[in-house]
Design a protein around this motif. Structure first.
Motif, mmCIF file in Angstrom:
data_model
loop_
_atom_site.group_PDB
_atom_site.id
_atom_site.type_symbol
_atom_site.label_atom_id
_atom_site.label_comp_id
_atom_site.label_asym_id
_atom_site.label_seq_id
_atom_site.Cartn_x
_atom_site.Cartn_y
_atom_site.Cartn_z
ATOM 1 N N PRO A 195 22.693 -32.961 44.138
ATOM 2 C CA PRO A 195 23.968 -33.380 44.723
ATOM 3 C C PRO A 195 23.770 -33.929 46.134
ATOM 4 O O PRO A 195 23.070 -33.357 46.944
ATOM 5 N N GLY A 196 24.413 -35.050 46.392
ATOM 6 C CA GLY A 196 24.329 -35.665 47.715
ATOM 7 C C GLY A 196 23.161 -36.609 47.878
ATOM 8 O O GLY A 196 23.195 -37.505 48.714
ATOM 9 N N LEU A 197 22.113 -36.421 47.080
ATOM 10 C CA LEU A 197 20.926 -37.264 47.230
ATOM 11 C C LEU A 197 21.211 -38.691 46.788
ATOM 12 O O LEU A 197 20.787 -39.644 47.453
ATOM 13 N N SER A 198 21.945 -38.859 45.683
ATOM 14 C CA SER A 198 22.247 -40.212 45.218
ATOM 15 C C SER A 198 23.136 -40.944 46.221
ATOM 16 O O SER A 198 22.972 -42.149 46.441
ATOM 17 N N GLN A 199 24.059 -40.219 46.888
ATOM 18 C CA GLN A 199 24.894 -40.852 47.917
ATOM 19 C C GLN A 199 24.048 -41.267 49.115
ATOM 20 O O GLN A 199 24.259 -42.337 49.689
ATOM 21 N N ALA A 200 23.074 -40.435 49.482
ATOM 22 C CA ALA A 200 22.192 -40.781 50.599
ATOM 23 C C ALA A 200 21.370 -42.027 50.263
ATOM 24 O O ALA A 200 21.192 -42.912 51.107
ATOM 25 N N PHE A 201 20.884 -42.109 49.009
ATOM 26 C CA PHE A 201 20.138 -43.299 48.600
ATOM 27 C C PHE A 201 21.031 -44.539 48.611
ATOM 28 O O PHE A 201 20.594 -45.629 48.984
ATOM 29 N N ASP A 202 22.277 -44.384 48.195
ATOM 30 C CA ASP A 202 23.218 -45.512 48.220
ATOM 31 C C ASP A 202 23.428 -46.009 49.644
ATOM 32 O O ASP A 202 23.448 -47.215 49.897
ATOM 33 N N GLN A 203 23.587 -45.072 50.600
ATOM 34 C CA GLN A 203 23.770 -45.461 52.000
ATOM 35 C C GLN A 203 22.530 -46.176 52.528
ATOM 36 O O GLN A 203 22.631 -47.205 53.202
ATOM 37 N N MET A 204 21.363 -45.637 52.199
ATOM 38 C CA MET A 204 20.125 -46.241 52.671
ATOM 39 C C MET A 204 19.942 -47.632 52.063
ATOM 40 O O MET A 204 19.540 -48.575 52.753
ATOM 41 N N THR A 205 20.259 -47.767 50.778
ATOM 42 C CA THR A 205 20.151 -49.069 50.117
ATOM 43 C C THR A 205 21.096 -50.078 50.746
ATOM 44 O O THR A 205 20.720 -51.238 50.969
ATOM 45 N N GLN A 206 22.304 -49.655 51.044
ATOM 46 C CA GLN A 206 23.274 -50.541 51.673
ATOM 47 C C GLN A 206 22.770 -51.009 53.040
ATOM 48 O O GLN A 206 22.863 -52.195 53.374
ATOM 49 N N GLN A 207 22.201 -50.104 53.838
ATOM 50 C CA GLN A 207 21.669 -50.480 55.147
ATOM 51 C C GLN A 207 20.499 -51.448 55.006
ATOM 52 O O GLN A 207 20.395 -52.421 55.768
#
Length: 140
Positions: free
Chosen positions: A92-104
């Motif tokens: 939990p939370g890891l996929s959201q962190a990857f999404d944020q990093m990918t967006q950046q």
């Protein structure tokens, strides 16, 4: 002759005719009775690592409600009881962190493709932990 004794005699005769070696302790064909080995016990480092990974994912899934509430800042007492999902390997939370990093990273790529510049600041605290920040610089 009992039914069991007759069945064992047929079993032995079948093995003898097929040329399978009979063992003095009973059984033949490399089978000598019930298997007492723990088949779940790790046999090598890879098995142990796979088992530890599974235990880790199960533990994280048990705490997923608490992790989600901590991230959102909204606490709900009805979700405080752990719920274990042994079929899920998502943290939990890891996929959201990857999404944020990918967006950046996509924003950085877009800026560089337009001819812009990126300023990178790296700060290392007293514990040796680096903090990296990216900022658009120049015209893009």
């Amino acid at each position: 002759m009992s039914k069991r004794a007759r069945a064992l005699a047929i079993w032995r005769e079948t093995g003898r005719r097929l040329g399978v070696t009979e063992y003095s302790g009973g059984g033949f064909g490399d089978y000598s009775g019930p298997d007492t080995e723990d088949y779940m016990k790790p046999k090598n480092l890879y098995d142990a690592a796979a088992l530890a990974t599974g235990i880790g994912f199960t533990a994280v899934s048990g705490a997923s409600n608490i992790i989600g509430m901590a991230q959102s800042g909204k606490w709900d007492l009805s979700k405080m009881v752990p719920s274990f999902d042994t079929g899920n390997n998502d943290i939990p939370g890891l996929s959201q962190a990857f999404d944020q990093m990918t967006q950046q990273l996509e924003e950085i790529t877009e800026t560089l493709q337009k001819g812009g510049m990126i300023q990178v600041d790296i700060d290392v605290d007293s514990n040796g932990v680096p903090t990296v920040s990216f900022t658009k610089a120049g015209l893009a």
